[in-house]
Design a protein around this motif. Sequence first.
Motif, PDB file in Angstrom:
ATOM      1  N   TYR A 225       0.835  -1.193   0.000  1.00 18.07           N
ATOM      2  CA  TYR A 225       0.000   0.000   0.000  1.00 18.07           C
ATOM      3  C   TYR A 225       0.873   1.247   0.000  1.00 18.07           C
ATOM      4  N   CYS A 226       0.431   2.265  -0.714  1.00 20.38           N
ATOM      5  CA  CYS A 226       1.053   3.564  -0.546  1.00 20.38           C
ATOM      6  C   CYS A 226       0.125   4.441   0.294  1.00 20.38           C
ATOM      7  N   ALA A 227       0.717   5.400   0.965  1.00 18.05           N
ATOM      8  CA  ALA A 227      -0.031   6.257   1.869  1.00 18.05           C
ATOM      9  C   ALA A 227       0.577   7.647   1.878  1.00 18.05           C
ATOM     10  N   ALA A 228      -0.235   8.630   2.253  1.00 17.38           N
ATOM     11  CA  ALA A 228       0.197  10.025   2.256  1.00 17.38           C
ATOM     12  C   ALA A 228      -0.137  10.684   3.591  1.00 17.38           C
ATOM     13  N   ARG A 229       0.762  11.544   4.032  1.00 20.73           N
ATOM     14  CA  ARG A 229       0.513  12.310   5.239  1.00 20.73           C
ATOM     15  C   ARG A 229       1.170  13.672   5.134  1.00 20.73           C
ATOM     16  N   VAL A 230       0.615  14.624   5.863  1.00 23.84           N
ATOM     17  CA  VAL A 230       1.226  15.932   6.020  1.00 23.84           C
ATOM     18  C   VAL A 230       2.022  15.891   7.313  1.00 23.84           C
ATOM     19  N   GLY A 231       3.183  16.495   7.309  1.00 23.02           N
ATOM     20  CA  GLY A 231       4.010  16.460   8.501  1.00 23.02           C
ATOM     21  C   GLY A 231       5.293  15.712   8.212  1.00 23.02           C
ATOM     22  N   SER A 232       5.998  15.345   9.247  1.00 24.98           N
ATOM     23  CA  SER A 232       7.279  14.685   9.054  1.00 24.98           C
ATOM     24  C   SER A 232       7.087  13.247   8.571  1.00 24.98           C
ATOM     25  N   MET A 233       8.154  12.659   8.068  1.00 25.87           N
ATOM     26  CA  MET A 233       8.098  11.264   7.667  1.00 25.87           C
ATOM     27  C   MET A 233       7.825  10.420   8.904  1.00 25.87           C
ATOM     28  N   SER A 234       7.112   9.339   8.680  1.00 24.07           N
ATOM     29  CA  SER A 234       6.740   8.502   9.808  1.00 24.07           C
ATOM     30  C   SER A 234       6.714   7.044   9.394  1.00 24.07           C
ATOM     31  N   ARG A 235       6.993   6.168  10.350  1.00 22.27           N
ATOM     32  CA  ARG A 235       6.891   4.724  10.147  1.00 22.27           C
ATOM     33  C   ARG A 235       5.571   4.175  10.691  1.00 22.27           C
ATOM     34  N   ASP A 236       4.779   5.024  11.302  1.00 26.12           N
ATOM     35  CA  ASP A 236       3.544   4.596  11.940  1.00 26.12           C
ATOM     36  C   ASP A 236       2.385   4.702  10.959  1.00 26.12           C
ATOM     37  N   PRO A 237       1.773   3.588  10.576  1.00 24.81           N
ATOM     38  CA  PRO A 237       0.672   3.665   9.605  1.00 24.81           C
ATOM     39  C   PRO A 237      -0.507   4.480  10.114  1.00 24.81           C
ATOM     40  N   ASP A 238      -0.701   4.554  11.408  1.00 21.00           N
ATOM     41  CA  ASP A 238      -1.818   5.325  11.955  1.00 21.00           C
ATOM     42  C   ASP A 238      -1.678   6.815  11.720  1.00 21.00           C
ATOM     43  N   GLU A 239      -0.473   7.254  11.377  1.00 22.83           N
ATOM     44  CA  GLU A 239      -0.253   8.683  11.152  1.00 22.83           C
ATOM     45  C   GLU A 239      -0.465   9.090   9.701  1.00 22.83           C
ATOM     46  N   TYR A 240      -0.814   8.143   8.860  1.00 21.12           N
ATOM     47  CA  TYR A 240      -1.064   8.451   7.453  1.00 21.12           C
ATOM     48  C   TYR A 240      -2.556   8.622   7.222  1.00 21.12           C
ATOM     49  N   ARG A 241      -2.880   9.683   6.484  1.00 16.61           N
ATOM     50  CA  ARG A 241      -4.291  10.031   6.313  1.00 16.61           C
ATOM     51  C   ARG A 241      -4.919   9.339   5.110  1.00 16.61           C
ATOM     52  N   TYR A 242      -4.185   9.269   4.020  1.00 16.46           N
ATOM     53  CA  TYR A 242      -4.751   8.739   2.781  1.00 16.46           C
ATOM     54  C   TYR A 242      -4.038   7.442   2.400  1.00 16.46           C
ATOM     55  N   TRP A 243      -4.832   6.516   1.861  1.00 12.49           N
ATOM     56  CA  TRP A 243      -4.318   5.192   1.497  1.00 12.49           C
ATOM     57  C   TRP A 243      -4.824   4.775   0.133  1.00 12.49           C
ATOM     58  N   GLY A 244      -3.985   4.022  -0.569  1.00 10.41           N
ATOM     59  CA  GLY A 244      -4.413   3.386  -1.798  1.00 10.41           C
ATOM     60  C   GLY A 244      -5.088   2.058  -1.500  1.00 10.41           C
ATOM     61  N   GLN A 245      -5.514   1.389  -2.558  1.00 13.24           N
ATOM     62  CA  GLN A 245      -6.249   0.143  -2.402  1.00 13.24           C
ATOM     63  C   GLN A 245      -5.324  -1.063  -2.287  1.00 13.24           C
ATOM     64  N   GLY A 246      -4.065  -0.875  -2.601  1.00 14.63           N
ATOM     65  CA  GLY A 246      -3.083  -1.948  -2.484  1.00 14.63           C
ATOM     66  C   GLY A 246      -2.857  -2.699  -3.779  1.00 14.63           C
ATOM     67  N   THR A 247      -1.674  -3.280  -3.894  1.00 16.23           N
ATOM     68  CA  THR A 247      -1.328  -4.114  -5.036  1.00 16.23           C
ATOM     69  C   THR A 247      -0.595  -5.361  -4.507  1.00 16.23           C
ATOM     70  N   GLN A 248      -0.961  -6.506  -5.022  1.00 15.80           N
ATOM     71  CA  GLN A 248      -0.417  -7.767  -4.533  1.00 15.80           C
ATOM     72  C   GLN A 248       0.947  -8.052  -5.147  1.00 15.80           C
ATOM     73  N   VAL A 249       1.877  -8.395  -4.288  1.00 17.85           N
ATOM     74  CA  VAL A 249       3.190  -8.874  -4.720  1.00 17.85           C
ATOM     75  C   VAL A 249       3.368 -10.279  -4.173  1.00 17.85           C
ATOM     76  N   THR A 250       3.629 -11.217  -5.057  1.00 15.30           N
ATOM     77  CA  THR A 250       3.840 -12.602  -4.659  1.00 15.30           C
ATOM     78  C   THR A 250       5.182 -13.061  -5.201  1.00 15.30           C
ATOM     79  N   VAL A 251       6.024 -13.553  -4.295  1.00 12.65           N
ATOM     80  CA  VAL A 251       7.358 -13.996  -4.671  1.00 12.65           C
ATOM     81  C   VAL A 251       7.449 -15.495  -4.406  1.00 12.65           C
ATOM     82  N   SER A 252       7.665 -16.249  -5.451  1.00 11.08           N
ATOM     83  CA  SER A 252       7.770 -17.703  -5.313  1.00 11.08           C
ATOM     84  C   SER A 252       9.234 -18.106  -5.139  1.00 11.08           C
ATOM     85  N   SER A 253       9.428 -19.193  -4.423  1.00 15.06           N
ATOM     86  CA  SER A 253      10.801 -19.655  -4.154  1.00 15.06           C
ATOM     87  C   SER A 253      11.295 -20.597  -5.236  1.00 15.06           C
TER      88      SER A 253
END
Length: 123
Positions: free
Chosen positions: A95-123
């Motif tokens: 998922y990508c996300a956007a926030r105003v303010g400083s960079m953050s590692r906390d997902p709760d601090e991001y206001r806007y989110w995309g719908q997500g894209t699946q990544v699957t890595v096979s061994s």
Amino acid sequence: QVQLVESGGGLVQAGDSLRLSCAASGLGFSSYRMGWFRQAPGKERDFVAAISGSGSYTDSADSVKGRFTISRDNAKKTVYLQMNSLKPEDTAVYYCAARVGSMSRDPDEYRYWGQGTQVTVSS
């Protein structure tokens, strides 16, 4: 209306590369710090990487450092995640996300989110 639309996911083999894109609309893109997060089945949403509004500063999780690179093109209102040397443990919805303010590692601090894209890595 703010929209974040991810693309570029898919099924790849271990060691391959993918580049994810996140196109933004409806917001002053360069004013927003952008982040990438991922969520595997049954797990919490984890921080992957973040980038400042200008693109001058980045941060990334230890698990992806040296393999993943976050970047942005403010003219295109797009943020990217270049993923190299992919491993099966990188399998998740990204998922990508956007926030105003400083960079953050906390997902709760991001206001806007995309719908997500699946990544699957096979061994």
